[in-house]
Motif scaffolding. Structure first.
Motif, short mmCIF file in Angstrom:
data_model
loop_
_atom_site.label_atom_id
_atom_site.label_comp_id
_atom_site.label_asym_id
_atom_site.label_seq_id
_atom_site.Cartn_x
_atom_site.Cartn_y
_atom_site.Cartn_z
N ASN A 301 1.04 -1.13 0.18
CA ASN A 301 -0.25 -0.05 0.19
C ASN A 301 1.09 1.21 0.27
O ASN A 301 0.79 2.25 1.41
N LYS A 327 0.51 4.59 1.53
CA LYS A 327 -1.30 5.35 1.46
C LYS A 327 -1.93 5.32 2.41
O LYS A 327 -1.50 5.14 3.75
N GLY A 328 -2.06 7.00 2.26
CA GLY A 328 -2.74 7.99 3.65
C GLY A 328 -2.30 9.14 4.00
O GLY A 328 -2.37 10.05 4.43
N GLU A 458 -6.75 6.76 -6.01
CA GLU A 458 -6.61 6.52 -4.63
C GLU A 458 -5.18 7.57 -4.23
O GLU A 458 -5.11 7.61 -3.44
N HIS A 485 -7.63 14.92 0.86
CA HIS A 485 -6.83 13.56 2.23
C HIS A 485 -7.71 13.44 3.90
O HIS A 485 -7.64 11.95 3.52
N ARG A 486 -8.07 14.07 4.26
CA ARG A 486 -8.27 13.97 5.15
C ARG A 486 -10.43 13.08 5.65
O ARG A 486 -9.99 11.80 6.17
N ASP A 487 -11.12 13.73 4.69
CA ASP A 487 -12.28 12.90 4.13
C ASP A 487 -12.47 12.03 3.89
O ASP A 487 -13.01 10.75 4.02
N GLY A 489 -9.65 10.50 2.12
CA GLY A 489 -8.62 9.48 2.43
C GLY A 489 -7.66 9.28 1.25
O GLY A 489 -7.02 7.83 0.81
N THR A 491 -4.60 9.76 -1.16
CA THR A 491 -3.30 9.88 -0.61
C THR A 491 -2.98 10.63 -1.46
O THR A 491 -2.88 10.59 -2.66
#
Length: 577
Positions: A301, A327-328, A458, A485-487, A489, A491
């Motif tokens: 990931n 990821k994230g 993604e 990014h925050r809500d 998810g 990257t």
């Protein structure tokens, strides 16, 4: 002076009239460096084109070096005296090689061949490009920032008496921007050239002799730098902001730390604090033990580059790069002009193949011919430096719906995604049928982003996402990216020259220099490590942290990891009480 744009239908009927310039007055004399600032759509670029006699005002008197700008016979005489550097350098390039491009304008002014070569070399050096390295380079080999420098050099080689720059520093890194601004300041002072800078970059206001603020086609504020920057509320009212050093100085003055906020650089702010509170500077100038936060990476990931290299022809652009994006994460890629940031992003997307080494996205080998590229395209969304490069259909709706349709999504689903994403990026409903040429720069960015989001990526890759946007537009756009990014998810991987943006949003920063990764980690930790090491390859850090580092060196034991204005003000006030 006034100017209006007219829009007509296919039958010649008037459909729209826009008052771009509404009765403004302006003057500039030899030796002046004048900054004209304002929000997108305020009329700045129209004003710039009138100065270069590309557009002719419909009302008022416009006199340029004693010549009436409305007289057709004066058109070429004015253009020989007023050189124009556009926002996108590709709009004005005609040559295929740097030397040829820089010489073009001077050749057309019949500069003798014996003088031409020395003019070209002098102009290149004045913008920080060494002739021996760049003269024979192809235009297509240059980074966005290098192209801007070449465009400015071409104007300087003409020997013009006035240089008008329309967002010409937008693609430069901060070190190059400061270098160019110093060059322009010197040209104005020593050569008595008039320099008129059209800009959204508030930091450039600190170099001005005079500042004009435009809003909705009018000049709403004008005066010397000290007068205009003393009224930060007026700048904010018209959608702008104070330069960062001025913002910090204003905050410190409000907190009672210093008695004046007429300070225009971080060294000036640091010196002022020391002058008023030297008895508080009791430290020895050392720093606390450097910390490096470890990141958690799961190879299945993540984007992983392992000893990857890439070249354009014979020019090596990326050299043995190894870096990771978990990821994230929100990752910023920074570095000087030509460091290889854009190429690195394209390699992650598979738009540019690695000649050596490996590039993986969630375990997929990007350069393996057997990799399903549609699967990769579903994962990776790319927003180009110039949105025009990816907006190619006749209206916004068709452009946004194209991506998901191309990935095999059903027509009904693609249509649903298009409407949802156009709304998500904050574009009004009446924009669906608008042709691209009617969109502002900020709207084009949002339309391009909507097209990317409609493919439900993604990973979202952004190349200089706020270039060309005014402060409010840039803040709104980055708030949208941060929410995604925050809500959602997603990257985010972002190449930028804006260190303040890095400090505000990024979890991780990757620092590049000459095609190599020289630092990778938490931004505040990386910036401090580079400062302690005296590493000139990372010569610019976020303004607040730059101040804290300067104060620490002088002996005020403040926390050198702070990057927020309010936190820094409280910390400095605590030590100076």
């Amino acid at each position: 002076m006034s100017f209006e744009y007219f829009d007509r239908d296919d039958e010649g009927n008037l459909t729209e009239m826009v008052n771009a310039i509404r009765g403004i007055s302006f003057d500039a004399a030899p030796g002046d460096l004048v900054v004209v600032c304002g929000r997108n759509g305020s009329g700045k670029s129209t004003f710039a084109r009138i100065l270069n006699r590309i557009l002719v005002p419909i009302e008022g008197k416009t006199e340029i070096f004693g010549m009436d700008a409305s007289d057709e016979e004066n058109k070429y005489k004015i253009r020989s005296k007023v050189g124009m550097v556009f926002q996108n350098p590709d709009d004005q390039f005609v040559g295929s090689v740097v030397e040829e491009e820089v010489a073009f304008g001077a050749e057309n002014l019949a500069v003798p061949e014996k003088q031409l070569k020395s003019r070209v070399e002098k102009a290149l050096r004045s913008v920080g490009l060494e002739p021996s390295e760049f003269s024979e380079r192809g235009i297509e080999e240059l980074s966005g920032g290098e192209k801007q420098k070449v465009a400015v050099a071409g104007i300087l080689a003409m020997g013009t008496e006035c240089v008008v720059l329309d967002e010409a520093t937008a693609m430069l890194d901060l070190a190059s921007e400061r270098e160019l601004m110093s060059v322009l300041k010197r040209l104005a002072a020593e050569k008595k050239i008039i320099v008129i800078l059209i800009t959204h970059n508030m930091e450039e206001l600190t170099y001005a002799d005079y500042i004009y603020v435009m809003d909705k086609g009018r000049v709403v504020k004008r005066g010397r730098k000290s007068v205009v920057l003393a009224d930060g509320a007026a700048l904010i009212k018209y959608g702008l902001a104070l330069p960062k050093a001025c913002e910090i100085a204003s905050s410190l003055k409000a907190a009672g730390v210093i008695r004046t906020d007429a300070l225009y650089s971080i060294p000036e702010v640091a010196d002022r604090i020391f002058k008023e509170h030297m008895y508080c500077f009791k430290g020895d100038g050392t720093f606390p033990a450097l910390k490096r936060t470890k990141r958690k990476i799961r190879p299945v990931n993540a984007v992983i580059m392992n000893k990857a290299s890439c070249a354009y022809g014979k020019k090596q652009v990326i050299r043995d790069v190894s870096c990771t994006v978990a990821k994230g994460e929100f990752v910023a890629v920074v570095g000087g002009t030509g460091a290889g940031k854009s190429t690195l992003l394209k390699m992650m997307m598979g738009l540019k193949a690695a000649k050596q080494g490996m590039v993986y996205v969630d375990g997929l080998d990007v350069n393996d011919r057997g990799t399903d590229m549609k699967q990769l395209n579903r994962k990776m969304g790319y927003l180009f430096q110039f949105p025009e490069h990816q907006l190619f259909l006749k209206n916004v709706y068709e452009d946004v719906v194209f991506g998901p349709m191309n990935l095999g999504v059903s027509g009904v689903e693609a249509q649903k995604r298009a409407y949802e994403c156009i709304e998500l990026v904050g574009l009004p409903q009446d924009v669906y049928d608008l042709p691209m040429y009617k969109l502002s720069g900020g709207m084009k960015k949002r339309a391009a982003l909507a097209g990317v989001l409609a493919m439900e990526p993604e990973y979202l890759i952004l190349d200089e996402p706020t270039a060309g946007l005014d402060p409010v537009g840039a803040a709104d756009f980055m708030a949208l990216i941060d929410a995604l990014h925050r809500d959602a998810g997603i990257t985010v991987i972002m190449a930028t020259h804006d260190m303040e943006m890095v400090a505000a949003y990024a979890d991780t920063v990757i620092v590049m220099d000459k095609g190599e990764v020289i630092y990778e980690g938490v931004p505040a930790e990386v910036f401090l490590e580079a400062a302690v090491d005296g590493d000139e390859r990372l010569s610019v850090v976020p303004a607040v942290q730059e101040l804290m580092i300067e104060l620490r060196k002088k002996g005020l034991n403040v926390n050198p990891y702070i990057t927020d204005v309010r936190a820094a003000t409280e910390e400095i006030a605590r030590f100076c009480r």
